[in-house]
Design a protein around this motif. Structure first.
Motif, PDB file in Angstrom:
ATOM      1  N   ARG A  18      -9.485  66.594  54.993  1.00 35.09           N
ATOM      2  CA  ARG A  18      -9.720  65.964  53.817  1.00 35.09           C
ATOM      3  C   ARG A  18      -9.876  64.315  53.748  1.00 35.09           C
ATOM      4  NH1 ARG A  18      -7.067  70.537  52.517  1.00 35.09           N
ATOM      5  NH2 ARG A  18      -5.378  69.490  51.948  1.00 35.09           N
ATOM      6  N   LEU A  43     -15.627  70.854  46.915  1.00 34.48           N
ATOM      7  CA  LEU A  43     -14.380  71.208  47.346  1.00 34.48           C
ATOM      8  C   LEU A  43     -13.708  72.371  46.388  1.00 34.48           C
ATOM      9  CD1 LEU A  43     -12.421  68.192  48.717  1.00 34.48           C
ATOM     10  CD2 LEU A  43     -13.143  69.959  50.165  1.00 34.48           C
ATOM     11  N   ASP A  47      -7.808  72.551  46.252  1.00 32.39           N
ATOM     12  CA  ASP A  47      -7.935  71.227  46.676  1.00 32.39           C
ATOM     13  C   ASP A  47      -8.014  70.016  45.499  1.00 32.39           C
ATOM     14  OD1 ASP A  47      -7.888  71.739  49.260  1.00 32.39           O
ATOM     15  OD2 ASP A  47     -10.093  71.569  49.546  1.00 32.39           O
TER      16      ASP A  47
END
Length: 159
Positions: A18, A43, A47
């Motif tokens: 990420r 995402l 997340d």
């Protein structure tokens, strides 16, 4: 779209991935910026805490961004975040309030600014009054169906 799904799945595997995606989103390469930001907007909800931790980084980038597509994607990410009263950034609130009525901005940017400003104004009655004033001005402007919907939703919530 399969490439986006693959990139999102790869990014979701670990924080290191990420962070690499974020690095690409903030890099100087126009195409990489756009593609990486697009992936960030896709995402999964799991997340969200990671994205929340990057709130100031994303706001800093948004405030200097000149490309409309990137502004829209950054606002899309920031729209769903929480804004605590003690850490709320007034420069970002000013940006959102100013762009609600900015007819030179695309409707998506204006909608995201409206929703985000609402989330920030929730904590303070005087800010809700300021947002109401912006909505009153917006009511006199032509609105796309999406902006009308955002206008109605937020108008109902702040009454």
């Amino acid at each position: 779209m399969p490439d986006i799904k693959n990139a999102v799945e790869w990014a979701d595997e670990c924080e290191e991935n990420r962070n690499a995606l974020l690095s690409l989103a903030l890099s100087g390469d126009r195409r990489l910026n756009n593609n990486a930001l697009w992936c960030l907007t896709h995402l999964p909800d799991s997340d969200a805490p990671w994205l929340q931790s990057l709130q100031n980084v994303l706001i800093d980038r948004l405030l200097i961004e000149t490309v409309t597509a990137r502004k829209r994607m950054l606002l899309q990410i920031l729209r769903g975040q929480e804004y605590e009263p003690e850490s709320m950034r007034t420069d970002f609130l000013d940006f959102c309030l100013a762009n609600i009525n900015a007819e030179c901005e695309p409707y998506a940017v204006r909608c995201f600014c409206l929703y985000t400003a609402y989330r920030m104004c929730l904590h303070y009655p005087e800010l809700k009054s300021e947002l109401r004033a912006r909505l009153d001005m917006l009511a006199t402007q032509y609105m796309s169906p999406g902006l009308k919907s955002a206008f109605r939703n937020i108008s109902r919530k702040i009454k």
